[in-house]
Design a protein around this motif. Sequence first.
Motif, PDB file in Angstrom:
ATOM      1  N   VAL A 155      -5.845   0.349   4.238  1.00 45.15           N
ATOM      2  CA  VAL A 155      -5.801   0.243   5.695  1.00 45.15           C
ATOM      3  C   VAL A 155      -4.471   0.787   6.200  1.00 45.15           C
ATOM      4  N   SER A 156      -4.535   1.760   7.102  1.00 42.87           N
ATOM      5  CA  SER A 156      -3.338   2.276   7.766  1.00 42.87           C
ATOM      6  C   SER A 156      -3.760   3.155   8.930  1.00 42.87           C
ATOM      7  N   GLY A 157      -2.785   3.494   9.781  1.00 36.22           N
ATOM      8  CA  GLY A 157      -3.059   4.410  10.880  1.00 36.22           C
ATOM      9  C   GLY A 157      -3.622   3.744  12.115  1.00 36.22           C
ATOM     10  N   SER A 158      -4.333   4.513  12.914  1.00 33.20           N
ATOM     11  CA  SER A 158      -4.921   4.014  14.157  1.00 33.20           C
ATOM     12  C   SER A 158      -5.999   2.984  13.870  1.00 33.20           C
ATOM     13  N   ALA A 159      -6.443   2.299  14.927  1.00 35.65           N
ATOM     14  CA  ALA A 159      -7.488   1.290  14.756  1.00 35.65           C
ATOM     15  C   ALA A 159      -8.748   1.892  14.153  1.00 35.65           C
ATOM     16  N   VAL A 160      -9.093   3.098  14.596  1.00 36.78           N
ATOM     17  CA  VAL A 160     -10.296   3.765  14.074  1.00 36.78           C
ATOM     18  C   VAL A 160     -10.125   4.074  12.593  1.00 36.78           C
ATOM     19  N   LYS A 161      -8.936   4.574  12.211  1.00 32.92           N
ATOM     20  CA  LYS A 161      -8.692   4.890  10.806  1.00 32.92           C
ATOM     21  C   LYS A 161      -8.665   3.631   9.939  1.00 32.92           C
ATOM     22  N   GLN A 162      -8.183   2.548  10.508  1.00 39.25           N
ATOM     23  CA  GLN A 162      -8.148   1.310   9.741  1.00 39.25           C
ATOM     24  C   GLN A 162      -9.554   0.814   9.437  1.00 39.25           C
ATOM     25  N   VAL A 163     -10.408   0.858  10.436  1.00 40.77           N
ATOM     26  CA  VAL A 163     -11.795   0.437  10.229  1.00 40.77           C
ATOM     27  C   VAL A 163     -12.474   1.350   9.208  1.00 40.77           C
ATOM     28  N   ALA A 164     -12.245   2.663   9.348  1.00 44.30           N
ATOM     29  CA  ALA A 164     -12.847   3.622   8.416  1.00 44.30           C
ATOM     30  C   ALA A 164     -12.315   3.403   7.001  1.00 44.30           C
ATOM     31  N   GLY A 165     -11.015   3.140   6.902  1.00 42.45           N
ATOM     32  CA  GLY A 165     -10.421   2.910   5.587  1.00 42.45           C
ATOM     33  C   GLY A 165     -11.000   1.689   4.909  1.00 42.45           C
ATOM     34  N   LEU A 166     -11.162   0.627   5.681  1.00 42.37           N
ATOM     35  CA  LEU A 166     -11.721  -0.599   5.117  1.00 42.37           C
ATOM     36  C   LEU A 166     -13.171  -0.402   4.702  1.00 42.37           C
ATOM     37  N   ALA A 167     -13.918   0.354   5.500  1.00 45.85           N
ATOM     38  CA  ALA A 167     -15.334   0.567   5.211  1.00 45.85           C
ATOM     39  C   ALA A 167     -15.545   1.434   3.974  1.00 45.85           C
ATOM     40  N   THR A 168     -14.640   2.381   3.746  1.00 43.12           N
ATOM     41  CA  THR A 168     -14.829   3.311   2.623  1.00 43.12           C
ATOM     42  C   THR A 168     -14.092   2.890   1.354  1.00 43.12           C
ATOM     43  N   ALA A 169     -13.193   1.909   1.460  1.00 42.28           N
ATOM     44  CA  ALA A 169     -12.403   1.494   0.295  1.00 42.28           C
ATOM     45  C   ALA A 169     -13.269   1.079  -0.899  1.00 42.28           C
ATOM     46  N   PRO A 170     -14.386   0.341  -0.696  1.00 35.46           N
ATOM     47  CA  PRO A 170     -15.206  -0.027  -1.861  1.00 35.46           C
ATOM     48  C   PRO A 170     -15.766   1.175  -2.611  1.00 35.46           C
ATOM     49  N   LEU A 171     -15.892   2.305  -1.918  1.00 35.55           N
ATOM     50  CA  LEU A 171     -16.365   3.527  -2.573  1.00 35.55           C
ATOM     51  C   LEU A 171     -15.200   4.290  -3.203  1.00 35.55           C
ATOM     52  N   ARG A 172     -14.076   4.349  -2.484  1.00 36.57           N
ATOM     53  CA  ARG A 172     -12.911   5.088  -2.985  1.00 36.57           C
ATOM     54  C   ARG A 172     -12.177   4.320  -4.077  1.00 36.57           C
ATOM     55  N   ARG A 173     -12.139   3.000  -3.956  1.00 31.48           N
ATOM     56  CA  ARG A 173     -11.436   2.120  -4.884  1.00 31.48           C
ATOM     57  C   ARG A 173     -10.027   2.612  -5.196  1.00 31.48           C
ATOM     58  N   PRO A 174      -9.165   2.652  -4.171  1.00 25.00           N
ATOM     59  CA  PRO A 174      -7.795   3.136  -4.383  1.00 25.00           C
ATOM     60  C   PRO A 174      -7.029   2.247  -5.356  1.00 25.00           C
ATOM     61  N   ARG A 175      -6.072   2.840  -6.045  1.00 25.44           N
ATOM     62  CA  ARG A 175      -5.231   2.089  -6.969  1.00 25.44           C
ATOM     63  C   ARG A 175      -4.182   1.314  -6.180  1.00 25.44           C
ATOM     64  N   LEU A 176      -3.958   0.074  -6.585  1.00 30.56           N
ATOM     65  CA  LEU A 176      -3.004  -0.823  -5.941  1.00 30.56           C
ATOM     66  C   LEU A 176      -2.127  -1.428  -7.026  1.00 30.56           C
ATOM     67  N   HIS A 177      -0.860  -1.599  -6.723  1.00 25.12           N
ATOM     68  CA  HIS A 177       0.003  -2.218  -7.723  1.00 25.12           C
ATOM     69  C   HIS A 177       0.986  -3.178  -7.073  1.00 25.12           C
ATOM     70  N   VAL A 178       1.185  -4.314  -7.733  1.00 22.70           N
ATOM     71  CA  VAL A 178       2.163  -5.313  -7.296  1.00 22.70           C
ATOM     72  C   VAL A 178       3.112  -5.582  -8.456  1.00 22.70           C
ATOM     73  N   HIS A 179       4.409  -5.519  -8.165  1.00 24.18           N
ATOM     74  CA  HIS A 179       5.413  -5.829  -9.182  1.00 24.18           C
ATOM     75  C   HIS A 179       6.259  -7.007  -8.721  1.00 24.18           C
ATOM     76  N   VAL A 180       6.420  -7.991  -9.599  1.00 16.66           N
ATOM     77  CA  VAL A 180       7.199  -9.188  -9.296  1.00 16.66           C
ATOM     78  C   VAL A 180       8.530  -9.099 -10.024  1.00 16.66           C
ATOM     79  N   GLY A 181       9.616  -9.161  -9.261  1.00 14.19           N
ATOM     80  CA  GLY A 181      10.940  -9.106  -9.851  1.00 14.19           C
ATOM     81  C   GLY A 181      11.412 -10.474 -10.312  1.00 14.19           C
ATOM     82  N   SER A 182      12.517 -10.493 -11.012  1.00 17.43           N
ATOM     83  CA  SER A 182      13.079 -11.750 -11.498  1.00 17.43           C
ATOM     84  C   SER A 182      13.618 -12.574 -10.336  1.00 17.43           C
ATOM     85  N   PRO A 183      13.435 -13.897 -10.371  1.00 24.65           N
ATOM     86  CA  PRO A 183      13.949 -14.769  -9.307  1.00 24.65           C
ATOM     87  C   PRO A 183      15.472 -14.658  -9.195  1.00 24.65           C
TER      88      PRO A 183
END
Length: 220
Positions: A155-183
């Motif tokens: 999800v990013s960009g204008s409202a229209v792009k956000q809706v489109a991004g959310l709708a197509t994400a299950p097909l595109r399945r973009p890569r996402l990564h989360v890194h946790v640093g030391s406390p």
Amino acid sequence: MLSRLASRVVPAFGQLTVTADDGAGRLPVGIVVANHSSLADPAIVLAALQRLGTRPVVMAAAGLWRVPLLGRVLAREGHIPVHRGDPRAARALDLAAEALEQGRHILIYAEGGLPDRRDAADAAPGTFRSGLARLARRTGAPVIPVGQAGARRVVSGSAVKQVAGLATAPLRRPRLHVHVGSPLLLDGDGPLVTTQAHFAVTAAWKTAVTRLGEPAALAA
């Protein structure tokens, strides 16, 4: 419930991977600080933390409590509304301090809002506001830096792009990564604590970007 829901929903919209620094696998009770780049990243971060056995109390914009169903879930689970530019904003820090005393993690977005950009690229965290430093100095709780990358592909960009991004994400399945640093146990005056936290979150974000194989310029 919110963390469990995120852990079930996020895999349908993207391919989430999670890494952590040595010593960050079991998180002590503390203040989790993540970079904020998209409306999608709170769910992504919650899903990642769930994998590490952490279900934080979320500090979020008070307007979310007015969203049907979501608002009821947030209120029932004790998440904390932040009324920006309002005398009630101080109450959010009181509630966060109480949650930490009760042994719960706090998830805070120290940037205080989303970047004003329309592209889907990742960029370094913006300037942090002072609330994080005030909470850390008041409670003495460790700060746990978290960097996420890829959320703007959902999800990013204008409202229209956000809706489109959310709708197509299950097909595109973009890569996402989360890194946790030391406390970190941060010490010093407010600006110094803010700077230290920003540096640590930026380092975690750089690691997340690198894991996704983003161009080096984005991790500068």
